[in-house]
Design a protein around this motif. Structure first.
Motif, mmCIF file in Angstrom:
data_model
loop_
_atom_site.group_PDB
_atom_site.id
_atom_site.type_symbol
_atom_site.label_atom_id
_atom_site.label_comp_id
_atom_site.label_asym_id
_atom_site.label_seq_id
_atom_site.Cartn_x
_atom_site.Cartn_y
_atom_site.Cartn_z
ATOM 1 N N ILE A 25 0.874 -1.176 0.000
ATOM 2 C CA ILE A 25 0.000 0.000 0.000
ATOM 3 C C ILE A 25 0.903 1.214 0.000
ATOM 4 N N ILE A 26 0.875 1.965 -1.080
ATOM 5 C CA ILE A 26 1.758 3.124 -1.200
ATOM 6 C C ILE A 26 0.921 4.393 -1.230
ATOM 7 N N GLY A 27 1.533 5.455 -0.754
ATOM 8 C CA GLY A 27 0.868 6.749 -0.701
ATOM 9 C C GLY A 27 1.654 7.673 0.197
ATOM 10 N N PRO A 28 1.395 8.953 0.140
ATOM 11 C CA PRO A 28 2.119 9.913 0.977
ATOM 12 C C PRO A 28 1.795 9.745 2.450
ATOM 13 N N SER A 29 2.629 10.308 3.307
ATOM 14 C CA SER A 29 2.395 10.260 4.746
ATOM 15 C C SER A 29 1.087 10.954 5.089
ATOM 16 N N GLY A 30 0.345 10.375 6.035
ATOM 17 C CA GLY A 30 -0.877 10.979 6.528
ATOM 18 C C GLY A 30 -2.107 10.725 5.688
ATOM 19 N N VAL A 31 -1.996 9.868 4.672
ATOM 20 C CA VAL A 31 -3.132 9.663 3.770
ATOM 21 C C VAL A 31 -4.102 8.591 4.269
ATOM 22 N N GLY A 32 -3.681 7.797 5.271
ATOM 23 C CA GLY A 32 -4.583 6.781 5.824
ATOM 24 C C GLY A 32 -4.100 5.354 5.697
ATOM 25 N N LYS A 33 -2.817 5.155 5.389
ATOM 26 C CA LYS A 33 -2.295 3.798 5.210
ATOM 27 C C LYS A 33 -2.404 2.983 6.497
ATOM 28 N N THR A 34 -2.102 3.609 7.636
ATOM 29 C CA THR A 34 -2.197 2.890 8.907
ATOM 30 C C THR A 34 -3.638 2.524 9.218
ATOM 31 N N THR A 35 -4.570 3.400 8.889
ATOM 32 C CA THR A 35 -5.991 3.089 9.092
ATOM 33 C C THR A 35 -6.395 1.864 8.285
ATOM 34 N N VAL A 36 -5.913 1.762 7.045
ATOM 35 C CA VAL A 36 -6.226 0.592 6.228
ATOM 36 C C VAL A 36 -5.679 -0.676 6.894
ATOM 37 N N LEU A 37 -4.465 -0.604 7.406
ATOM 38 C CA LEU A 37 -3.888 -1.771 8.087
ATOM 39 C C LEU A 37 -4.714 -2.155 9.314
ATOM 40 N N ARG A 38 -5.159 -1.174 10.067
ATOM 41 C CA ARG A 38 -5.943 -1.472 11.270
ATOM 42 C C ARG A 38 -7.312 -2.049 10.912
ATOM 43 N N LEU A 39 -7.851 -1.652 9.775
ATOM 44 C CA LEU A 39 -9.088 -2.276 9.294
ATOM 45 C C LEU A 39 -8.840 -3.726 8.901
ATOM 46 N N LEU A 40 -7.726 -3.979 8.213
ATOM 47 C CA LEU A 40 -7.372 -5.345 7.839
ATOM 48 C C LEU A 40 -7.043 -6.196 9.062
ATOM 49 N N ALA A 41 -6.492 -5.566 10.091
ATOM 50 C CA ALA A 41 -6.138 -6.280 11.321
ATOM 51 C C ALA A 41 -7.347 -6.531 12.213
ATOM 52 N N LEU A 42 -8.519 -6.069 11.796
ATOM 53 C CA LEU A 42 -9.773 -6.245 12.539
ATOM 54 C C LEU A 42 -9.748 -5.488 13.858
ATOM 55 N N ARG A 43 -8.990 -4.409 13.906
ATOM 56 C CA ARG A 43 -8.912 -3.579 15.107
ATOM 57 C C ARG A 43 -9.812 -2.357 15.027
ATOM 58 N N LEU A 44 -10.235 -2.016 13.830
ATOM 59 C CA LEU A 44 -11.186 -0.922 13.638
ATOM 60 C C LEU A 44 -12.419 -1.472 12.950
ATOM 61 N N ARG A 45 -13.575 -1.074 13.443
ATOM 62 C CA ARG A 45 -14.820 -1.466 12.789
ATOM 63 C C ARG A 45 -15.158 -0.442 11.717
ATOM 64 N N PRO A 46 -15.359 -0.861 10.481
ATOM 65 C CA PRO A 46 -15.614 0.117 9.420
ATOM 66 C C PRO A 46 -16.939 0.836 9.612
ATOM 67 N N SER A 47 -17.006 2.068 9.133
ATOM 68 C CA SER A 47 -18.251 2.827 9.163
ATOM 69 C C SER A 47 -19.238 2.289 8.131
ATOM 70 N N ALA A 48 -18.705 1.689 7.072
ATOM 71 C CA ALA A 48 -19.538 1.095 6.023
ATOM 72 C C ALA A 48 -18.723 0.006 5.344
ATOM 73 N N GLY A 49 -19.410 -0.927 4.703
ATOM 74 C CA GLY A 49 -18.735 -2.010 4.005
ATOM 75 C C GLY A 49 -18.453 -3.200 4.900
ATOM 76 N N GLU A 50 -17.791 -4.194 4.340
ATOM 77 C CA GLU A 50 -17.523 -5.436 5.056
ATOM 78 C C GLU A 50 -16.041 -5.793 5.007
ATOM 79 N N VAL A 51 -15.579 -6.398 6.109
ATOM 80 C CA VAL A 51 -14.258 -7.008 6.158
ATOM 81 C C VAL A 51 -14.481 -8.508 6.296
ATOM 82 N N ARG A 52 -13.887 -9.295 5.391
ATOM 83 C CA ARG A 52 -14.078 -10.746 5.419
ATOM 84 C C ARG A 52 -12.738 -11.457 5.549
ATOM 85 N N LEU A 53 -12.729 -12.515 6.332
ATOM 86 C CA LEU A 53 -11.572 -13.380 6.464
ATOM 87 C C LEU A 53 -12.002 -14.786 6.071
ATOM 88 N N ASP A 54 -11.382 -15.296 5.012
ATOM 89 C CA ASP A 54 -11.767 -16.594 4.451
ATOM 90 C C ASP A 54 -13.262 -16.667 4.180
#
Length: 254
Positions: A32-61
């Motif tokens: 995941i590439i992008g400038p600093s402060g754009v939200g890359k860490t937030t994406v990781l925390r969503l993938l890590a199941l540590r943040l509940r999304p405001s919309a959409g779904e996170v699926r594992l297997d």
């Protein structure tokens, strides 16, 4: 497979990321590439199941994580390892730091209980700890206090701790941003090894050269969403989105 499906996340009224879709297969590296402060860490925390999304779904297997009960979510979350940008180690030996992930997971995973029982040294260190430290070339530091390590060594121990329990996916947040070339190379080699073991790896980085070296696919995060997701060579050489091209060429300033 871990998957974001049209995921958005907001802090209060402030939107951080919107309508993100991304899948990570076992045995591939996604950058995941992008400038600093754009939200890359937030994406990781969503993938890590540590943040509940405001919309959409996170699926594992294929299982929608946030539709499950809390106990099931915890079990799913423990299948995903994450390494922060700055190493955070306990005031204990290197071995005890690496062993921690095994201990917190052993009650729900029979395979991990078996690995903990496979002691190979007189001090009772599990074989999995030795394997993980071999991966980052730090086995000789096994009994050394973690607080005495250099910054690069500490980051390698953090990596070893995350892979010791063989997660299905490993998420890395700017894992080499402050490291010298040797430590950077060791971490990148360990990422390739994790991929060879069938672990799906996601690396968030602002270092586009690193993404070119290690990623099978890249997702370009600009503004509050992905402008492009695709094979690394194709995205860097022939981006389909003008914003992606301008970012890669250094024309897009944030």
């Amino acid at each position: 497979m871990i998957e974001l499906d049209a995921v958005s996340y907001s802090y209060g009224d402030d939107s951080v990321v919107e309508n993100l879709s991304l899948s990570v297969e076992p045995g591939e590296v996604v950058g995941i590439i992008g400038p600093s402060g754009v939200g890359k860490t937030t994406v990781l925390r969503l993938l890590a199941l540590r943040l509940r999304p405001s919309a959409g779904e996170v699926r594992l297997d294929g299982q929608s994580v946030w539709d499950t009960d809390e106990r099931t979510r915890l079990s799913l979350r423990r299948q995903v390892g994450m390494v922060a940008q700055e190493a955070s180690l306990f005031d204990a030996t290197v071995a005890r730091n690496v062993e921690y992930g095994l201990h917190v997971r052993k009650e729900w995973d029979e395979r991990l209980r078996d690995r903990l029982a496979a002691l190979v040294s007189s001090n009772g260190t599990p074989e999995a700890v030795h394997d993980a430290l071999d991966l980052v070339e730090l086995r000789e530091k096994l009994d050394q206090p973690a607080r005495s390590l250099s910054g690069g060594e500490a980051q390698r121990v953090s990596f070893a701790r995350a892979v010791a329990y063989e997660p299905s996916h490993l998420l890395l947040d700017e894992p080499t941003s402050d490291l010298d070339p040797r430590n950077t190379g060791l971490i990148e080699d360990a990422i390739r090894d994790a991929r060879a073991r069938g672990i799906g790896v996601v690396v968030a980085t602002h270092d586009m050269h690193q993404a070119e070296r290690i990623a099978d696919r890249v997702a370009v995060l600009l503004g509050d969403g992905f402008t492009e997701v695709g094979p690394t060579e194709r995205v860097f050489e022939s981006p389909t989105d003008e914003r992606t091209r301008r970012f890669i060429d250094g024309e897009l300033v944030y």
